[in-house]
Design a protein around this motif. Structure first.
Motif, PDB file in Angstrom:
ATOM      1  N   GLY B  59       0.911  -1.156   0.073  1.00  0.00           N
ATOM      2  CA  GLY B  59      -0.001  -0.170   0.099  1.00  0.00           C
ATOM      3  C   GLY B  59       0.976   1.173   0.174  1.00  0.00           C
ATOM      4  O   GLY B  59       2.133   1.155  -0.294  1.00  0.00           O
ATOM      5  N   GLN B  60       0.260   2.382   0.553  1.00  0.00           N
ATOM      6  CA  GLN B  60       1.126   3.547   0.586  1.00  0.00           C
ATOM      7  C   GLN B  60       1.833   3.263   1.884  1.00  0.00           C
ATOM      8  O   GLN B  60       1.462   3.377   2.956  1.00  0.00           O
ATOM      9  N   ARG B  61       3.258   3.363   1.576  1.00  0.00           N
ATOM     10  CA  ARG B  61       4.168   3.359   2.680  1.00  0.00           C
ATOM     11  C   ARG B  61       4.175   1.988   3.400  1.00  0.00           C
ATOM     12  O   ARG B  61       4.700   2.035   4.499  1.00  0.00           O
ATOM     13  N   VAL B  62       3.214   1.135   3.274  1.00  0.00           N
ATOM     14  CA  VAL B  62       3.032  -0.227   4.066  1.00  0.00           C
ATOM     15  C   VAL B  62       3.003  -1.464   3.208  1.00  0.00           C
ATOM     16  O   VAL B  62       2.707  -1.194   1.886  1.00  0.00           O
ATOM     17  N   THR B  63       3.779  -2.515   3.792  1.00  0.00           N
ATOM     18  CA  THR B  63       3.766  -3.662   2.995  1.00  0.00           C
ATOM     19  C   THR B  63       3.380  -4.740   3.993  1.00  0.00           C
ATOM     20  O   THR B  63       3.960  -4.630   5.336  1.00  0.00           O
ATOM     21  N   VAL B  64       2.564  -5.668   3.670  1.00  0.00           N
ATOM     22  CA  VAL B  64       2.220  -6.871   4.361  1.00  0.00           C
ATOM     23  C   VAL B  64       2.697  -7.928   3.689  1.00  0.00           C
ATOM     24  O   VAL B  64       2.699  -8.299   2.477  1.00  0.00           O
ATOM     25  N   LEU B  65       3.412  -8.795   4.344  1.00  0.00           N
ATOM     26  CA  LEU B  65       3.915 -10.089   4.035  1.00  0.00           C
ATOM     27  C   LEU B  65       3.394 -11.076   5.065  1.00  0.00           C
ATOM     28  O   LEU B  65       3.182 -11.224   6.038  1.00  0.00           O
ATOM     29  N   LEU B  66       3.002 -12.213   4.097  1.00  0.00           N
ATOM     30  CA  LEU B  66       2.298 -13.455   4.498  1.00  0.00           C
ATOM     31  C   LEU B  66       3.301 -14.616   4.394  1.00  0.00           C
ATOM     32  O   LEU B  66       3.467 -14.932   3.272  1.00  0.00           O
ATOM     33  N   ASN B  67       3.665 -15.341   5.403  1.00  0.00           N
ATOM     34  CA  ASN B  67       4.547 -16.683   5.394  1.00  0.00           C
ATOM     35  C   ASN B  67       3.321 -17.884   5.893  1.00  0.00           C
ATOM     36  O   ASN B  67       3.424 -17.886   7.118  1.00  0.00           O
ATOM     37  N   LYS B  68       2.677 -18.391   5.054  1.00  0.00           N
ATOM     38  CA  LYS B  68       1.947 -19.307   5.607  1.00  0.00           C
ATOM     39  C   LYS B  68       2.345 -20.732   6.057  1.00  0.00           C
ATOM     40  O   LYS B  68       1.942 -21.419   6.731  1.00  0.00           O
ATOM     41  N   THR B  69       3.753 -20.666   5.598  1.00  0.00           N
ATOM     42  CA  THR B  69       4.574 -21.884   6.091  1.00  0.00           C
ATOM     43  C   THR B  69       4.829 -21.974   7.524  1.00  0.00           C
ATOM     44  O   THR B  69       4.743 -23.016   8.252  1.00  0.00           O
ATOM     45  N   VAL B  70       5.187 -20.664   8.000  1.00  0.00           N
ATOM     46  CA  VAL B  70       5.450 -20.622   9.275  1.00  0.00           C
ATOM     47  C   VAL B  70       4.216 -19.725  10.127  1.00  0.00           C
ATOM     48  O   VAL B  70       4.386 -19.424  11.299  1.00  0.00           O
ATOM     49  N   LYS B  71       3.099 -19.591   9.575  1.00  0.00           N
ATOM     50  CA  LYS B  71       2.045 -18.739   9.944  1.00  0.00           C
ATOM     51  C   LYS B  71       2.597 -17.559  10.575  1.00  0.00           C
ATOM     52  O   LYS B  71       2.396 -17.446  11.880  1.00  0.00           O
ATOM     53  N   HIS B  72       2.977 -16.545   9.914  1.00  0.00           N
ATOM     54  CA  HIS B  72       3.534 -15.500  10.343  1.00  0.00           C
ATOM     55  C   HIS B  72       3.211 -14.331   9.404  1.00  0.00           C
ATOM     56  O   HIS B  72       2.996 -14.292   8.100  1.00  0.00           O
ATOM     57  N   LEU B  73       2.738 -13.194  10.041  1.00  0.00           N
ATOM     58  CA  LEU B  73       2.309 -11.849   9.252  1.00  0.00           C
ATOM     59  C   LEU B  73       3.116 -11.019   9.805  1.00  0.00           C
ATOM     60  O   LEU B  73       3.574 -10.764  10.898  1.00  0.00           O
ATOM     61  N   SER B  74       3.648 -10.098   8.859  1.00  0.00           N
ATOM     62  CA  SER B  74       4.288  -8.712   9.019  1.00  0.00           C
ATOM     63  C   SER B  74       3.756  -7.601   8.383  1.00  0.00           C
ATOM     64  O   SER B  74       3.165  -7.735   7.463  1.00  0.00           O
ATOM     65  N   LEU B  75       3.908  -6.567   9.091  1.00  0.00           N
ATOM     66  CA  LEU B  75       3.680  -5.220   8.512  1.00  0.00           C
ATOM     67  C   LEU B  75       4.676  -4.363   8.519  1.00  0.00           C
ATOM     68  O   LEU B  75       5.567  -4.018   9.535  1.00  0.00           O
ATOM     69  N   GLN B  76       5.000  -3.692   7.312  1.00  0.00           N
ATOM     70  CA  GLN B  76       6.474  -2.938   7.228  1.00  0.00           C
ATOM     71  C   GLN B  76       5.890  -1.576   6.737  1.00  0.00           C
ATOM     72  O   GLN B  76       5.030  -1.370   5.937  1.00  0.00           O
ATOM     73  N   ILE B  77       6.387  -0.591   7.701  1.00  0.00           N
ATOM     74  CA  ILE B  77       6.048   0.798   7.373  1.00  0.00           C
ATOM     75  C   ILE B  77       7.576   1.481   6.994  1.00  0.00           C
ATOM     76  O   ILE B  77       8.308   1.392   7.771  1.00  0.00           O
ATOM     77  N   ALA B  78       7.307   1.956   5.710  1.00  0.00           N
ATOM     78  CA  ALA B  78       8.671   2.777   5.261  1.00  0.00           C
ATOM     79  C   ALA B  78       8.542   4.056   6.028  1.00  0.00           C
ATOM     80  O   ALA B  78       7.712   4.744   5.866  1.00  0.00           O
ATOM     81  N   ALA B  79       9.937   4.474   6.094  1.00  0.00           N
ATOM     82  CA  ALA B  79      10.054   5.930   6.270  1.00  0.00           C
ATOM     83  C   ALA B  79       8.968   6.371   7.457  1.00  0.00           C
ATOM     84  O   ALA B  79       8.207   7.244   7.435  1.00  0.00           O
ATOM     85  N   THR B  80       9.030   5.795   8.791  1.00  0.00           N
ATOM     86  CA  THR B  80       8.211   5.911   9.590  1.00  0.00           C
ATOM     87  C   THR B  80       8.118   7.505   9.997  1.00  0.00           C
ATOM     88  O   THR B  80       9.133   7.972  10.159  1.00  0.00           O
ATOM     89  N   GLN B  81       6.914   7.858  10.462  1.00  0.00           N
ATOM     90  CA  GLN B  81       6.904   9.374  10.646  1.00  0.00           C
ATOM     91  C   GLN B  81       6.068   9.119  12.141  1.00  0.00           C
ATOM     92  O   GLN B  81       5.484   8.427  12.604  1.00  0.00           O
ATOM     93  N   PRO B  82       6.151  10.178  12.771  1.00  0.00           N
ATOM     94  CA  PRO B  82       5.605  10.676  14.278  1.00  0.00           C
ATOM     95  C   PRO B  82       4.207  10.282  14.251  1.00  0.00           C
ATOM     96  O   PRO B  82       3.649   9.828  15.155  1.00  0.00           O
ATOM     97  N   GLY B  83       3.429  10.353  13.018  1.00  0.00           N
ATOM     98  CA  GLY B  83       2.033  10.174  13.102  1.00  0.00           C
ATOM     99  C   GLY B  83       1.737   8.823  12.778  1.00  0.00           C
ATOM    100  O   GLY B  83       0.568   8.327  13.030  1.00  0.00           O
TER     101      GLY B  83
END
Lengths: 114, 114
Positions: B59-83
């Protein structure tokens, strides 16, 4: 757009009192939900409804009742308030689609039972 | 029982850094996942979702990764801002019965230092 509207925003109840948290949505969503959120914790589902006239228990239904007489409204009733019901309550709604359902939340109702 | 959990309850980052928020799920039947952001005193807001037939979605500045093998989900936020400072929840659901009723994790508090 109003979205999901909850009232009241804040309320203090005495043990044993009863009250109703009101919730209305203007998005014509078929699904509606009530969650509670305790401090530092996630959201726990109290009750949900898949359409007018249909309600189902969630994870923590004890001490609560709901009704769904219209598509728009989904009130949550606390009959005999207990300190354990001190929490933040969120009403939410969504469409159900074959691709999942994104839930839209209200702003929350802070309830304290003393 | 089945549950959704988070590895890190609090994550502190410097403004401009990338943030990674992790989530483990245990229900192998879950096929729809959503990340929500909750700012202080407000209801959760949808950020991004992903279905189990995908392993990455941006998405905009965000990426979600899904690894079904290990049942893991992550949210990556690029250039994190105070908001971006907020509590982030992952939610899992299954299309079993067509309901997609989500289960929420406890949440991770993201603190962005200027």
């Amino acid at each position: 757009n109003a979205g999901v509207t909850q009232t009241p925003k804040f309320r203090i109840l005495k043990i044993g009192q009863s009250m109703t948290l009101q919730c209305t949505q203007d998005m014509n969503h078929n699904y509606m939900y009530w969650y509670r959120q305790d401090p530092g914790m996630g959201l726990k589902l109290i009750y949900y409804s898949v359409g007018a006239g249909i309600t189902d228990k969630g994870e923590v239904p004890n001490g609560y009742n709901v009704s769904r007489s219209t598509t728009e409204d989904f009130p949550l009733r606390l009959e005999l308030a207990a300190p354990s019901q001190t929490s933040v309550y969120f009403c939410a709604s969504s469409y159900r689609t074959g691709k999942g359902n994104t839930i839209y939340f209200g702003e929350g109702s802070w309830l304290t039972v003393v | 029982g089945e549950s959704v959990g988070l590895h890190l309850p609090t994550l502190s980052v410097q403004e401009g850094d990338n943030s990674i928020i992790n989530c483990a799920y245990s229900n192998s039947a879950s096929d729809y996942f959503i990340w929500y952001k909750q700012e202080s005193g407000k209801g959760p807001q949808f950020i991004i979702d992903i279905r189990s037939n995908m392993d990455k979605r941006q998405g905009q500045r965000v990426t979600v990764l899904l690894n079904k093998t290990v049942k893991h989900l992550s949210l990556q936020i690029a250039a994190t801002q105070p908001g971006d400072s907020a509590v982030y929840f992952c939610a899992e659901s299954t299309s079993s019965g067509g309901s997609y009723i989500p289960t929420f994790g406890r949440g991770t508090s993201l603190i962005v230092h200027p």
